[in-house]
Design a protein around this motif. Structure first.
Motif, mmCIF file in Angstrom:
data_model
loop_
_atom_site.group_PDB
_atom_site.id
_atom_site.type_symbol
_atom_site.label_atom_id
_atom_site.label_comp_id
_atom_site.label_asym_id
_atom_site.label_seq_id
_atom_site.Cartn_x
_atom_site.Cartn_y
_atom_site.Cartn_z
ATOM 1 N N MET A 92 58.753 19.148 43.150
ATOM 2 C CA MET A 92 59.099 19.379 41.783
ATOM 3 C C MET A 92 58.534 19.810 41.144
ATOM 4 S SD MET A 92 62.916 17.344 41.720
ATOM 5 C CE MET A 92 63.313 17.680 39.434
ATOM 6 N N ASP A 93 57.070 19.375 40.651
ATOM 7 C CA ASP A 93 56.336 19.026 39.574
ATOM 8 C C ASP A 93 55.209 20.932 39.739
ATOM 9 O OD1 ASP A 93 56.890 17.375 38.584
ATOM 10 O OD2 ASP A 93 55.146 15.713 39.946
ATOM 11 N N HIS A 94 55.300 20.543 41.335
ATOM 12 C CA HIS A 94 54.522 22.119 41.791
ATOM 13 C C HIS A 94 55.672 23.365 41.114
ATOM 14 C CE1 HIS A 94 52.415 24.578 43.449
ATOM 15 N NE2 HIS A 94 53.378 25.962 44.843
ATOM 16 N N LEU A 95 56.525 23.431 41.300
ATOM 17 C CA LEU A 95 57.678 24.326 40.802
ATOM 18 C C LEU A 95 57.820 24.619 39.357
ATOM 19 C CD1 LEU A 95 61.295 24.088 43.408
ATOM 20 C CD2 LEU A 95 59.279 26.040 43.638
ATOM 21 N N ALA A 96 57.700 23.404 38.755
ATOM 22 C CA ALA A 96 57.797 23.305 37.244
ATOM 23 C C ALA A 96 56.462 24.059 36.789
ATOM 24 C CB ALA A 96 57.838 22.146 36.746
ATOM 25 N N LYS A 97 54.840 23.547 37.015
ATOM 26 C CA LYS A 97 54.542 24.305 36.521
ATOM 27 C C LYS A 97 54.177 25.951 37.226
ATOM 28 C CE LYS A 97 51.552 20.111 37.120
ATOM 29 N NZ LYS A 97 50.369 18.781 37.741
ATOM 30 N N HIS A 98 54.155 26.431 38.238
ATOM 31 C CA HIS A 98 54.513 27.763 38.716
ATOM 32 C C HIS A 98 55.254 28.417 38.524
ATOM 33 C CE1 HIS A 98 50.780 25.239 41.057
ATOM 34 N NE2 HIS A 98 50.193 26.123 40.612
#
Length: 154
Positions: A92-98
Motif C-alpha cells: 500500500m505504501d508503494h502504491l501510494a508513492k508511485h
C-alpha cells in the motif's frame, strides 16, 4: 528329535471328519501344551478394566497430539497473518508513492456555462435531440478554442 512325537503317553483323542472319514489323532500332551500356552485371562471384570485403561490411555495420547497440532497451527497462522499484514502495508505504501496523481483542472467558466446549456437543451428535447445543434456547435467551438490556447502555451 522325532522320537517324542511318536510316543503315546496317554490315550489319543480321535476326531473324524464326516465328509472324508479320515481319522485325525491329537495326543493329550499336545492338548495340554496348547491349553497351558494360553494365558489366563482372568475374570470378565478384569478384562473390561484393562480395556478401559488402554482406551483411556489412547484417548489421552490422541488428545495430546491434537492439542499440539492446534497450537502449532495457531502459531503458524499468527506468524503468517503478521507477515501478510506487513507485506500488505508495504504494498500500500508503494502504491501510494508511485500512483499517478490525478490533476483536476478547473474548466473555464464559459465552457461550464455552455456545457450546462447543452445538458438543459437535451433534457428539454429528449425526443428531438437534433434541435440542440446550436448549443453543440457553441460547446465544440469553446473546447477547440481552449485546446488551441493550451497547445500555444506549452
Amino acid at each position: 528329535m522325532g522320537a517324542s512325537q511318536s510316543k503315546n503317553d496317554a490315550t489319543p483323542m480321535v476326531f473324524v471328519n464326516e465328509d472324508n472319514a479320515v481319522p485325525v489323532r491329537i495326543s493329550s500332551s499336545f492338548v495340554n501344551q496348547v491349553t497351558q500356552a494360553q494365558p489366563n485371562a482372568g475374570s470378565p471384570q478384569d478384562i473390561e478394566n484393562q480395556v478401559r485403561e488402554r482406551v483411556q490411555a489412547e484417548l489421552a495420547k490422541i488428545q495430546a497430539e491434537k492439542s499440539s497440532a492446534v497450537d502449532t497451527t495457531f502459531v503458524n497462522y499468527k506468524s503468517s497473518t503478521n507477515a501478510n499484514a506487513v507485506v500488505t502495508e508495504q504494498d500500500m505504501d508503494h502504491l501510494a508513492k508511485h500512483a499517478p496523481t490525478k490533476h483536476v483542472k478547473i474548466l473555464p467558466e464559459e465552457i461550464t456555462k455552455a456545457q450546462d446549456a447543452l445538458v438543459q437543451c437535451y433534457k428539454k428535447n429528449q425526443e428531438r435531440s437534433l434541435d440542440c445543434w446550436a448549443e453543440v456547435q457553441e460547446f465544440k467551438d469553446l473546447v477547440q478554442k481552449a485546446q488551441n490556447a493550451f497547445i500555444a502555451s506549452a
